[in-house]
Design a protein around this motif. Structure first.
Motif, PDB file in Angstrom:
ATOM      1  N   GLN A 102       0.832  -1.193   0.000  1.00 20.44           N
ATOM      2  CA  GLN A 102       0.000   0.000   0.000  1.00 20.44           C
ATOM      3  C   GLN A 102       0.873   1.252   0.000  1.00 20.44           C
ATOM      4  O   GLN A 102       1.921   1.294   0.638  1.00 20.44           O
ATOM      5  N   ASN A 103       0.411   2.266  -0.733  1.00 19.80           N
ATOM      6  CA  ASN A 103       1.062   3.575  -0.830  1.00 19.80           C
ATOM      7  C   ASN A 103       2.424   3.540  -1.508  1.00 19.80           C
ATOM      8  O   ASN A 103       3.220   4.463  -1.347  1.00 19.80           O
ATOM      9  N   LEU A 104       2.725   2.480  -2.240  1.00 17.22           N
ATOM     10  CA  LEU A 104       3.938   2.405  -3.049  1.00 17.22           C
ATOM     11  C   LEU A 104       3.542   2.148  -4.495  1.00 17.22           C
ATOM     12  O   LEU A 104       2.711   1.272  -4.764  1.00 17.22           O
ATOM     13  N   PRO A 105       4.112   2.879  -5.446  1.00 15.22           N
ATOM     14  CA  PRO A 105       3.719   2.686  -6.841  1.00 15.22           C
ATOM     15  C   PRO A 105       4.272   1.411  -7.470  1.00 15.22           C
ATOM     16  O   PRO A 105       3.753   0.947  -8.466  1.00 15.22           O
ATOM     17  N   GLY A 118      -0.963  -5.038   0.314  1.00 10.68           N
ATOM     18  CA  GLY A 118      -2.144  -4.813  -0.514  1.00 10.68           C
ATOM     19  C   GLY A 118      -2.629  -6.122  -1.120  1.00 10.68           C
ATOM     20  O   GLY A 118      -3.807  -6.429  -1.104  1.00 10.68           O
ATOM     21  N   ALA A 139       0.742  -3.152   5.716  1.00  9.22           N
ATOM     22  CA  ALA A 139       1.029  -2.510   4.438  1.00  9.22           C
ATOM     23  C   ALA A 139       0.776  -3.419   3.234  1.00  9.22           C
ATOM     24  O   ALA A 139       0.892  -2.973   2.100  1.00  9.22           O
TER      25      ALA A 139
END
Length: 74
Positions: free
Chosen positions: A8-11, A57, A55
Motif C-alpha cells: 500500500q502507498n507504493l507505486p 495490498g 502494508a
C-alpha cells in the motif's frame, strides 16, 4: 517461483524469486494477515524480505513449474 507483493502507498510491486513452495508462502501470508505483525519470506539467494502486515495490498504466488530449456523450447 515468483512472488509479487503489492504494498500500500507504493507505486511499485516487490517481486521475489523464492525456492519456498507455494504452500509455504501461502501459510506465511495467512499468518501475517491473521495477526502476525510481519510477512517474512526468503528469496532464492537467501536474503530475507520483511513486509509489515498492515502494508500488504495483495500477494500473487506464481507457479512452481520451470520453463523448458534448450532448442526444444523454440
Amino acid at each position: 517461483m515468483d512472488i509479487t507483493i503489492g504494498v500500500q502507498n507504493l507505486p511499485r510491486e516487490l517481486v521475489i524469486e523464492s525456492a519456498q513452495s507455494a504452500d509455504e508462502v501461502a501459510a506465511a501470508v495467512e499468518a501475517a494477515l491473521g495477526g502476525k505483525s510481519t510477512l517474512e519470506l526468503t528469496d532464492a539467494r537467501g536474503r530475507r524480505v520483511i513486509v509489515p502486515s498492515a502494508a500488504i495490498g495483495y500477494v500473487e504466488i506464481g507457479t512452481e513449474s520451470k520453463g523448458p530449456v534448450g532448442f526444444g523450447a523454440i
